[in-house]
Write a protein that holds these residues in place. Structure first.
Motif, PDB file in Angstrom:
ATOM      1  N   GLY A   1       1.224  -1.066   0.124  1.00  0.00           N
ATOM      2  CA  GLY A   1       0.150   0.185   0.079  1.00  0.00           C
ATOM      3  C   GLY A   1       0.909   1.478   0.153  1.00  0.00           C
ATOM      4  N   ILE A   2       2.090   1.218   0.592  1.00  0.00           N
ATOM      5  CA  ILE A   2       3.241   2.327   0.262  1.00  0.00           C
ATOM      6  C   ILE A   2       2.976   2.311  -0.970  1.00  0.00           C
ATOM      7  CG2 ILE A   2       5.054   3.672   1.206  1.00  0.00           C
ATOM      8  CD1 ILE A   2       4.066   2.152   3.392  1.00  0.00           C
ATOM      9  N   GLU A   3       3.327   3.601  -2.133  1.00  0.00           N
ATOM     10  CA  GLU A   3       3.893   3.026  -3.718  1.00  0.00           C
ATOM     11  C   GLU A   3       5.333   4.120  -3.315  1.00  0.00           C
ATOM     12  OE1 GLU A   3       3.360   2.087  -5.995  1.00  0.00           O
ATOM     13  OE2 GLU A   3       1.586   0.756  -5.001  1.00  0.00           O
ATOM     14  N   LEU A   4       6.184   3.676  -2.983  1.00  0.00           N
ATOM     15  CA  LEU A   4       7.949   4.036  -3.240  1.00  0.00           C
ATOM     16  C   LEU A   4       8.350   5.117  -4.066  1.00  0.00           C
ATOM     17  CD1 LEU A   4      10.123   1.420  -1.447  1.00  0.00           C
ATOM     18  CD2 LEU A   4       8.700   2.933  -0.278  1.00  0.00           C
ATOM     19  N   ASN A   5       7.926   4.802  -5.588  1.00  0.00           N
ATOM     20  CA  ASN A   5       7.811   6.100  -6.637  1.00  0.00           C
ATOM     21  C   ASN A   5       7.247   6.836  -6.228  1.00  0.00           C
ATOM     22  OD1 ASN A   5       9.496   3.757  -7.460  1.00  0.00           O
ATOM     23  ND2 ASN A   5       8.141   3.229  -9.157  1.00  0.00           N
ATOM     24  N   ASP A   6       6.252   7.574  -5.255  1.00  0.00           N
ATOM     25  CA  ASP A   6       5.490   8.422  -5.159  1.00  0.00           C
ATOM     26  C   ASP A   6       6.342   9.628  -4.210  1.00  0.00           C
ATOM     27  OD1 ASP A   6       3.662   7.759  -6.443  1.00  0.00           O
ATOM     28  OD2 ASP A   6       2.173   7.015  -4.594  1.00  0.00           O
ATOM     29  N   PHE A   7       7.326   8.654  -3.860  1.00  0.00           N
ATOM     30  CA  PHE A   7       8.327   9.751  -2.210  1.00  0.00           C
ATOM     31  C   PHE A   7       9.795  10.428  -3.735  1.00  0.00           C
ATOM     32  CE2 PHE A   7       6.380   7.337   0.069  1.00  0.00           C
ATOM     33  CZ  PHE A   7       6.487   8.174   1.303  1.00  0.00           C
ATOM     34  N   ASN A   8       9.727  11.908  -3.128  1.00  0.00           N
ATOM     35  CA  ASN A   8      10.942  12.732  -4.272  1.00  0.00           C
ATOM     36  C   ASN A   8      11.725  12.956  -3.546  1.00  0.00           C
ATOM     37  OD1 ASN A   8      13.419  13.360  -5.566  1.00  0.00           O
ATOM     38  ND2 ASN A   8      11.253  15.798  -5.945  1.00  0.00           N
ATOM     39  N   PHE A   9      12.877  11.479  -2.833  1.00  0.00           N
ATOM     40  CA  PHE A   9      13.511  12.097  -1.854  1.00  0.00           C
ATOM     41  C   PHE A   9      15.091  12.887  -1.656  1.00  0.00           C
ATOM     42  CE2 PHE A   9      12.090   7.668  -0.160  1.00  0.00           C
ATOM     43  CZ  PHE A   9      11.415   8.292   0.848  1.00  0.00           C
ATOM     44  N   GLY A  10      15.372  14.007  -0.699  1.00  0.00           N
ATOM     45  CA  GLY A  10      16.611  15.026  -1.301  1.00  0.00           C
ATOM     46  C   GLY A  10      16.963  14.819  -0.340  1.00  0.00           C
ATOM     47  N   THR A  11      17.091  14.730   0.732  1.00  0.00           N
ATOM     48  CA  THR A  11      17.434  14.767   2.110  1.00  0.00           C
ATOM     49  C   THR A  11      17.267  12.932   3.335  1.00  0.00           C
ATOM     50  OG1 THR A  11      17.485  16.489   2.355  1.00  0.00           O
ATOM     51  CG2 THR A  11      18.243  15.493   4.206  1.00  0.00           C
ATOM     52  N   VAL A  12      18.558  12.568   3.193  1.00  0.00           N
ATOM     53  CA  VAL A  12      17.914  11.015   4.146  1.00  0.00           C
ATOM     54  C   VAL A  12      18.866  11.769   5.781  1.00  0.00           C
ATOM     55  CG1 VAL A  12      20.848  10.363   3.428  1.00  0.00           C
ATOM     56  CG2 VAL A  12      18.572   8.839   4.128  1.00  0.00           C
ATOM     57  N   PHE A  13      18.054  11.452   7.070  1.00  0.00           N
ATOM     58  CA  PHE A  13      18.829  11.108   7.889  1.00  0.00           C
ATOM     59  C   PHE A  13      18.577  10.365   8.858  1.00  0.00           C
ATOM     60  CE2 PHE A  13      17.375  11.692  12.363  1.00  0.00           C
ATOM     61  CZ  PHE A  13      18.039  12.728  13.406  1.00  0.00           C
ATOM     62  N   VAL A  14      19.898  10.190   9.172  1.00  0.00           N
ATOM     63  CA  VAL A  14      20.361   8.956  10.264  1.00  0.00           C
ATOM     64  C   VAL A  14      20.696   9.399  11.615  1.00  0.00           C
ATOM     65  CG1 VAL A  14      20.946   7.542   8.000  1.00  0.00           C
ATOM     66  CG2 VAL A  14      22.572   8.817   9.495  1.00  0.00           C
ATOM     67  N   ASP A  15      20.519   8.579  12.636  1.00  0.00           N
ATOM     68  CA  ASP A  15      20.695   8.518  13.671  1.00  0.00           C
ATOM     69  C   ASP A  15      21.161   7.309  14.299  1.00  0.00           C
ATOM     70  OD1 ASP A  15      21.455   9.115  16.644  1.00  0.00           O
ATOM     71  OD2 ASP A  15      19.151  10.021  16.948  1.00  0.00           O
ATOM     72  N   PRO A  16      22.092   6.786  13.805  1.00  0.00           N
ATOM     73  CA  PRO A  16      22.879   5.409  14.452  1.00  0.00           C
ATOM     74  C   PRO A  16      22.836   4.716  15.339  1.00  0.00           C
ATOM     75  CG  PRO A  16      24.246   6.312  12.611  1.00  0.00           C
ATOM     76  CD  PRO A  16      23.883   7.139  13.189  1.00  0.00           C
ATOM     77  N   PRO A  17      23.206   3.475  15.523  1.00  0.00           N
ATOM     78  CA  PRO A  17      23.690   2.652  16.907  1.00  0.00           C
ATOM     79  C   PRO A  17      25.057   3.333  16.789  1.00  0.00           C
ATOM     80  CG  PRO A  17      22.980   1.190  15.291  1.00  0.00           C
ATOM     81  CD  PRO A  17      22.771   2.397  14.799  1.00  0.00           C
ATOM     82  N   ARG A  18      25.913   2.944  18.413  1.00  0.00           N
ATOM     83  CA  ARG A  18      27.193   3.660  18.368  1.00  0.00           C
ATOM     84  C   ARG A  18      28.014   2.622  17.314  1.00  0.00           C
ATOM     85  NH1 ARG A  18      28.997   5.718  22.447  1.00  0.00           N
ATOM     86  NH2 ARG A  18      31.116   4.663  22.308  1.00  0.00           N
ATOM     87  N   ALA A  19      27.624   1.328  16.378  1.00  0.00           N
ATOM     88  CA  ALA A  19      28.790   1.090  15.455  1.00  0.00           C
ATOM     89  C   ALA A  19      28.420   1.785  14.482  1.00  0.00           C
ATOM     90  CB  ALA A  19      28.204  -0.609  15.423  1.00  0.00           C
ATOM     91  N   GLY A  20      27.933   2.772  14.381  1.00  0.00           N
ATOM     92  CA  GLY A  20      27.455   3.796  13.320  1.00  0.00           C
ATOM     93  C   GLY A  20      26.354   2.941  12.000  1.00  0.00           C
ATOM     94  N   LEU A  21      26.883   3.374  10.337  1.00  0.00           N
ATOM     95  CA  LEU A  21      26.153   2.976   9.950  1.00  0.00           C
ATOM     96  C   LEU A  21      26.640   1.606   8.737  1.00  0.00           C
ATOM     97  CD1 LEU A  21      25.504   6.162   7.610  1.00  0.00           C
ATOM     98  CD2 LEU A  21      23.696   5.249   9.093  1.00  0.00           C
ATOM     99  N   ASP A  22      25.718   0.591   8.526  1.00  0.00           N
ATOM    100  CA  ASP A  22      26.657  -1.173   7.662  1.00  0.00           C
ATOM    101  C   ASP A  22      27.041  -0.550   6.844  1.00  0.00           C
ATOM    102  OD1 ASP A  22      24.543  -1.403   6.303  1.00  0.00           O
ATOM    103  OD2 ASP A  22      23.606  -0.748   8.218  1.00  0.00           O
ATOM    104  N   PRO A  23      28.245  -1.029   5.997  1.00  0.00           N
ATOM    105  CA  PRO A  23      28.475  -0.549   4.829  1.00  0.00           C
ATOM    106  C   PRO A  23      27.112  -0.513   3.073  1.00  0.00           C
ATOM    107  CG  PRO A  23      29.379  -2.924   5.346  1.00  0.00           C
ATOM    108  CD  PRO A  23      28.695  -1.899   6.426  1.00  0.00           C
TER     109      PRO A  23
END
Length: 361
Positions: free
Chosen positions: A280-302
């Motif tokens: 029910g969620i159309e991913l193509n309807d989104f136009n992502f220009g910014t990504v926000f991340v607040d990851p755990p202590r290990a940081g972002l995975d590859p």
């Protein structure tokens, strides 16, 4: 944490943290970090204490990291909120006086808010049942608190298992449900600085935001005012339930909340895999220009690192500057840091939160 409480050294400790962050960001030509200070005392909104018995008498106790044999007995904790300090003595005395409250009690957990609500959890090495409820209700009324009892496999909730926090960001007050046992930012005053910085760094946009690790919606709510739409993702069910509650309570209607891990978000957005939870969620309807991340202590995975490289802007909040720096070694090839900040969430410790805004080169 906080056992080395010494306000006289606060400025020197903060300067050392700032220099550490500057040194870590130096290879990436980062601008000078904005520094957001903490109150010198009564800043920590949650605390947990083991009980240490001497001659059968319980005392609040904390331990240095790695040492659970040599307790530091505590009557007051200056880093904890005033509400916690007000409750510590009366609560312990009540538990000493009533065997149904005090027998085999081994841990006390406090959760408070900037609005002075308090939720206390009493943890036992014995089964508790409905007999516990009556003295617990009297104690809750006497101290004007919410009270929960826990023992192995059992949880007694007298009224509710959550508090309501209010945080002021950019001229608006946001209301948050904070659930016992769930993650919340421990330093409410600095959390408000973090949220305000994130909103300012995000600015006003005509496109959409992708948020990973959204938790209970701590950043989601104020950031929703900066974008056309937001897709926020979180895996932990308890956090998702709170995020849904918080979105509804604040009348936020432009956020789509999805229960996915960051790795699954990558698979969904790259078309590698379809998920029933995205029905029910159309991913193509989104136009992502910014990504926000607040990851755990290990940081972002590859895989997540590869994903975020594809966006024009990356807003990154980190609880571990070393893993942030490691991630920046990858991101620096495609993005440059245009803002940086230090948030002193944890005074009198080496821990710190930091933030960077990266924009595509």
């Amino acid at each position: 944490m906080g056992l080395q409480f010494d306000p006289a050294n606060y400025d020197a400790q903060l300067a050392a943290k700032r220099q550490r962050l500057v040194d870590l960001l130096a290879p990436f030509d980062a601008p000078e970090p904005q520094v957001f200070t903490s109150p010198l005392e009564h800043f920590r909104l949650r605390a947990e204490f083991r009980l240490w018995y001497e001659g059968g008498v319980p005392h609040y106790a904390m331990f240095e990291q790695g040492d659970n044999r040599n307790p530091i007995l505590i009557e007051q904790l200056p880093i904890a909120s005033k509400r916690i300090n007000e409750l510590m003595g009366p609560l312990l005395e009540a538990c000493k006086a009533d065997p149904l409250l005090g027998k085999k009690l081994f841990q006390v957990e406090f959760l408070t808010t900037l609005t002075n609500e308090a939720l206390v959890t009493l943890c036992y090495h014995r089964p508790i049942d409905e007999k516990w409820d009556e003295p617990a209700k009297r104690l809750a009324e006497q101290l004007d608190i919410l009270l929960i009892g826990r023992s192995r496999g059992r949880k007694r909730v007298l009224e509710r298992d959550h508090l309501y926090e209010e945080l002021s960001v950019a001229g608006r007050t946001w209301r948050y449900q904070q659930v016992e046992g769930g993650f919340t930012q421990p330093n409410g005053h600095v959390n408000q600085h973090m949220l305000s910085w994130a909103v300012e760094a995000a600015g006003h946009n005509d496109d959409d935001l992708l948020e990973l690790y959204c938790g209970n919606g701590n950043f989601t709510l104020p950031l929703s005012t900066c974008f056309r739409r937001v897709m926020a993702t979180e895996l932990a069910k308890r956090s998702v339930y709170s995020a849904v509650e918080n979105l509804e309570a604040n009348g936020v209607e432009n956020v789509t909340l999805v229960r996915l891990a960051s790795e699954e978000v990558t698979e969904a957005l790259t078309g590698v895999r379809e998920f029933r939870r995205l029905r029910g969620i159309e991913l193509n309807d989104f136009n992502f220009g910014t990504v926000f991340v607040d990851p755990p202590r290990a940081g972002l995975d590859p895989a997540t690192l590869d994903l975020v490289k594809g966006y024009q802007r990356i807003l990154y909040i980190s609880c571990n500057p070393e893993t942030l720096a490691a991630n920046l070694e990858e991101l620096n090839a495609t993005h440059r840091i245009t803002r940086s900040a230090l948030f002193d969430q944890f005074p009198y410790t080496h821990h710190m939160e930091s933030g960077v805004l990266l924009e595509r080169r």
